[in-house]
Design a protein around this motif. Structure first.
Motif, PDB file in Angstrom:
ATOM      1  N   LEU A   7       1.487   9.289   3.408  1.00 60.38           N
ATOM      2  CA  LEU A   7       1.280   7.862   3.589  1.00 60.38           C
ATOM      3  C   LEU A   7       1.700   7.038   2.371  1.00 60.38           C
ATOM      4  N   LEU A   8       1.115   7.319   1.222  1.00 64.28           N
ATOM      5  CA  LEU A   8       1.374   6.442   0.086  1.00 64.28           C
ATOM      6  C   LEU A   8       2.819   6.516  -0.413  1.00 64.28           C
ATOM      7  N   SER A  58      -0.303  12.020  -5.069  1.00 69.61           N
ATOM      8  CA  SER A  58      -1.215  13.156  -5.279  1.00 69.61           C
ATOM      9  C   SER A  58      -2.600  12.718  -5.743  1.00 69.61           C
ATOM     10  N   LEU A  59      -2.769  11.437  -6.038  1.00 66.09           N
ATOM     11  CA  LEU A  59      -4.046  10.928  -6.542  1.00 66.09           C
ATOM     12  C   LEU A  59      -4.940  10.483  -5.392  1.00 66.09           C
ATOM     13  N   PRO A  60      -6.251  10.467  -5.599  1.00 64.42           N
ATOM     14  CA  PRO A  60      -7.124   9.818  -4.620  1.00 64.42           C
ATOM     15  C   PRO A  60      -6.693   8.362  -4.453  1.00 64.42           C
ATOM     16  N   LEU A  61      -6.803   7.830  -3.238  1.00 66.33           N
ATOM     17  CA  LEU A  61      -6.267   6.500  -2.960  1.00 66.33           C
ATOM     18  C   LEU A  61      -6.809   5.411  -3.890  1.00 66.33           C
ATOM     19  N   GLU A  66      -5.255   1.514  -8.098  1.00 63.75           N
ATOM     20  CA  GLU A  66      -5.508   0.921  -9.408  1.00 63.75           C
ATOM     21  C   GLU A  66      -4.333   1.168 -10.356  1.00 63.75           C
ATOM     22  N   LYS A  67      -3.783   2.369 -10.299  1.00 61.00           N
ATOM     23  CA  LYS A  67      -2.658   2.681 -11.182  1.00 61.00           C
ATOM     24  C   LYS A  67      -1.425   1.862 -10.813  1.00 61.00           C
ATOM     25  N   ILE A  68      -1.155   1.727  -9.510  1.00 59.99           N
ATOM     26  CA  ILE A  68      -0.024   0.895  -9.079  1.00 59.99           C
ATOM     27  C   ILE A  68      -0.231  -0.535  -9.556  1.00 59.99           C
ATOM     28  N   GLY A  69      -1.454  -1.029  -9.401  1.00 62.35           N
ATOM     29  CA  GLY A  69      -1.751  -2.383  -9.849  1.00 62.35           C
ATOM     30  C   GLY A  69      -1.477  -2.577 -11.323  1.00 62.35           C
ATOM     31  N   GLY A  92      -8.452  -0.992  -4.975  1.00 58.46           N
ATOM     32  CA  GLY A  92      -8.831   0.330  -5.453  1.00 58.46           C
ATOM     33  C   GLY A  92     -10.272   0.387  -5.905  1.00 58.46           C
ATOM     34  N   ARG A  93     -10.696  -0.627  -6.630  1.00 55.00           N
ATOM     35  CA  ARG A  93     -12.083  -0.664  -7.099  1.00 55.00           C
ATOM     36  C   ARG A  93     -13.055  -0.781  -5.932  1.00 55.00           C
TER      37      ARG A  93
END
Length: 203
Positions: A7-8, A58-61, A66-69, A92-93
């Protein structure tokens, strides 16, 4: 019937493609009422996220959003970086804190955070005009195609608006008659996400 896709990473690829193919158009819109760099900035940000799509997938959504942001805040620049970044960081938060059962349920809080960050509201001729339209459509549980249509309609509606925020606001009435570039990029991204979700619906 289509094969499933992660998905992501798939969503990131779809967003990267729509920004890459519309970067010149976004720059043209921004030259009319801004400083002309929205297309370049959005393309730069999307390329950075695209390069990390497999790791992000591979990260939890919540962590991935948050990382993309944060990547968007630091790479897009201008006004759009903090606004797009805030949207994803807050989503994300919200997921991390258990607010709602999915990304869509976190949208109102995230859009409100964007409004606070941009000190803007509906009718100010910003990407918020599209985000509010998307939010309304999502809360009505509209199908993806309708959400995309609402988003593009809201972007077109900014043509008749007078800019009240950002560099375009310095033009006053001369900002009327031009689509807001941030609203356009937001509508394009929304459409791309909706098309992907129609073709590859989450399990």
């Amino acid at each position: 019937m289509h094969a499933s896709r992660p998905l992501l990473p798939g969503l990131i690829e779809a967003c990267h493609a729509v920004i890459a193919s519309n970067a010149d158009h976004l720059a043209e819109l921004d030259r009319a009422i801004g400083d002309g760099d929205h297309g370049t900035n959005m393309k730069r940000g999307s390329e950075v996220v695209y390069a990390e799509r497999e790791q992000l997938g591979s990260l939890p959504l919540p962590e991935a959003l948050e990382k993309i942001g944060m990547l968007l805040v630091t790479t897009i620049g201008g006004a759009a970086g903090p606004l797009y970044g805030t949207l994803l960081i807050e989503m994300g938060r919200g997921l991390r804190a258990g607010r709602g059962n999915g990304v869509l349920e976190t949208l109102p809080q995230a859009v409100a955070a964007v409004a606070r960050r941009g000190r803007a509201q509906a009718g100010d001729k910003t990407l918020l005009d599209v985000l509010y339209a998307v939010q309304r459509a999502v809360l009505k549980q509209s199908p993806p195609a309708e959400v995309a249509a609402y988003a593009m309609s809201a972007a077109r509606d900014t043509i008749s608006m007078k800019a009240l925020r950002g560099r375009a606001s310095f033009l006053g009435d001369r900002s009327i008659g031009h689509m807001d570039p941030g609203a356009c990029s937001c509508a394009l991204l929304t459409g791309s996400i909706c098309r992907f979700l129609e073709e590859f619906p989450p399990a």
